[in-house]
Design an enzyme around this catalytic site. Structure first.
Site, short mmCIF file in Angstrom:
data_model
loop_
_atom_site.label_atom_id
_atom_site.label_comp_id
_atom_site.label_asym_id
_atom_site.label_seq_id
_atom_site.Cartn_x
_atom_site.Cartn_y
_atom_site.Cartn_z
N GLU A 35 -28.32 16.76 10.01
CA GLU A 35 -28.45 18.23 9.98
C GLU A 35 -27.69 18.88 11.13
OE1 GLU A 35 -29.42 19.95 7.52
OE2 GLU A 35 -30.25 18.31 6.35
N TYR A 117 -33.46 26.35 12.45
CA TYR A 117 -32.90 25.67 11.28
C TYR A 117 -33.11 24.16 11.36
CZ TYR A 117 -30.03 23.33 8.04
OH TYR A 117 -29.64 22.48 7.06
N ASP A 135 -30.22 27.55 5.50
CA ASP A 135 -28.88 27.55 6.08
C ASP A 135 -28.06 28.65 5.40
OD1 ASP A 135 -28.08 26.56 3.65
OD2 ASP A 135 -26.93 24.89 4.47
#
Ligand code: ADE
Length: 298
Positions: A35, A117, A135
Site C-alpha cells: 500500500e 489511507y 484512495d
C-alpha cells in the site's frame, strides 16, 4: 439498503478481479509495503518492486535490521524516497511498542509516514476491519456513482464511503472499487458502456462522467506534487542527489564537487551552497549521511 449497488460491484469483482500479489496475503507487513508503494506508483511498476522488497526484507525484523542505505537503494524507481526511511522507522517503532504491526487504525496512524489511507488499508486488508479505504480511484468512483460528479470534499466522500460499506465485505468492496477505478471508471476515459454500475450511476444518468468536477473543482483527490512543476524543483534535485548516491559503491563517498555535476548540468562552484542546503535537508530526513564535505547514503 444498498443491496443493488453491493451486488452489482461484488458480482463484477468476483468475475473480473485482477490477480495481484498483495491480494494473496494477509500479512500486515506485506500489505504495509504494497500500500505504501501503491500510493505513488502504478500497479504494473509496483509488482516487481514489491517482490524484490519482500525477498530482500521479508519481515518487520529484517527491515529493522537492514542498513538504511539498502532500503533506500531498493526504493529506486518508486519516487518519494522519504517513504523508504519512514517505513524503516515505522517498523522499528511497531516492533518496540507492540512486537509487530498493530491492528487498530489509531495505533497504525501514530507510526511515522502512516496516514489515514495506509492505516485503513492495513486494518482492512490484513486484519479484516470493516472500514472504507479511500484512495484516488475510490474517491473518483464514489463521487461519480453517488454524487453525479458534483464537487465535494474528501471528508464528505469518506463519510459517504463509510455509509455504503457492505457489512462484512469491506475487503472485497474496497478492492473492487479500486479495480473499477483503475480499469473502467478511469479519470480521463471512463468505459461506461461496459461498467457494472452504469444503471446505478448518477454521473452516467446526468452525462457528467467526463467532467471530473468532484475532485478537480476543490483541488483534492490528486497528489499535490503532481500539481507543481516538478523538473527544477527542490524535490527534483533531491531525487537526483539520492539517485547519484545510489550509484556509489558501498563505502565510497562523494564530495560536493564530484556530486554537483551529476545532479545539475553545468554545475558551478557558485552553486555549492545550494547543493549543501539540499544535502542538509536530505540528512535531516535520514536520506543521506553528511561528513564534512563528503556524503553518501546513510
Ligand atoms: N491501489 C492502492 N491499493 C491497491 C490495491 N490493494 N490493489 C490495487 N490497487 C491499489
Amino acid at each position: 439498503m444498498h443491496e443493488t449497488l453491493w451486488n452489482a460491484l461484488l458480482t463484477w469483482y468476483a468475475a473480473h478481479q485482477r490477480d495481484l500479489p498483495w491480494r494473496q496475503t494477509r500479512d500486515p507487513y506485506a500489505i504495509l509495503i504494497s500500500e505504501t508503494m501503491l500510493q505513488q506508483t502504478g500497479v504494473e511498476r509496483v509488482i516487481p518492486k514489491y517482490h524484490a522488497f519482500l525477498a530482500r526484507f521479508p519481515s518487520l525484523r529484517a527491515l529493522t535490521d537492514a542498513p538504511a542505505a539498502d532500503v533506500i537503494r531498493l526504493w529506486s524507481g518508486l519516487g518519494y524516497n522519504r517513504r523508504a526511511v519512514w517505513l524503516q522507522r515505522a517498523a522499528r517503532q511497531a516492533l518496540e511498542r507492540w512486537g509487530g504491526l498493530p491492528s487498530r487504525i489509531e495505533d497504525l496512524r501514530s507510526l511515522p509516514g502512516i496516514g489515514l489511507y495506509t492505516a485503513s488499508a492495513v486494518a482492512c486488508f490484513a486484519f479484516g476491519t470493516q472500514v472504507a479505504v479511500n484512495d484516488t480511484n475510490v474517491r473518483r468512483v464514489l463521487a461519480r456513482v453517488l454524487l453525479g460528479g458534483a464537487a465535494t470534499t474528501d471528508a464528505r466522500l469518506l463519510a459517504l464511503a463509510e455509509s455504503v460499506l457492505p457489512p462484512g465485505r469491506a475487503y472485497d468492496w474496497n478492492q473492487a472499487l479500486m479495480d473499477l477505478g483503475a480499469t473502467i471508471c478511469t479519470h480521463d476515459a471512463p468505459r461506461c458502456l461496459i461498467c457494472p454500475l452504469q444503471s446505478l450511476c448518477q454521473a452516467f444518468a446526468l452525462g457528467q462522467t467526463r467532467i471530473d468536477s468532484a475532485l478537480s473543482a476543490v483541488g483534492e483527490g490528486r497528489p499535490r506534487w503532481k500539481e507543481a512543476p516538478f523538473a527544477g524543483s527542490r524535490r527534483y534535485y533531491r531525487g537526483r542527489i539520492v539517485e547519484a548516491l545510489r550509484q556509489l559503491k558501498h563505502g565510497d563517498m562523494h564530495t560536493l564537487s564530484s556530486l554537483g555535476p551529476l545532479v545539475k548540468d553545468g554545475f558551478s562552484d557558485a552553486e555549492t551552497l545550494w547543493l549543501r542546503g539540499l544535502l542538509e535537508e536530505l540528512a535531516a530526513d535520514g536520506l543521506v549521511r553528511l561528513d564534512g564535505d563528503r556524503t553518501a547514503l546513510p
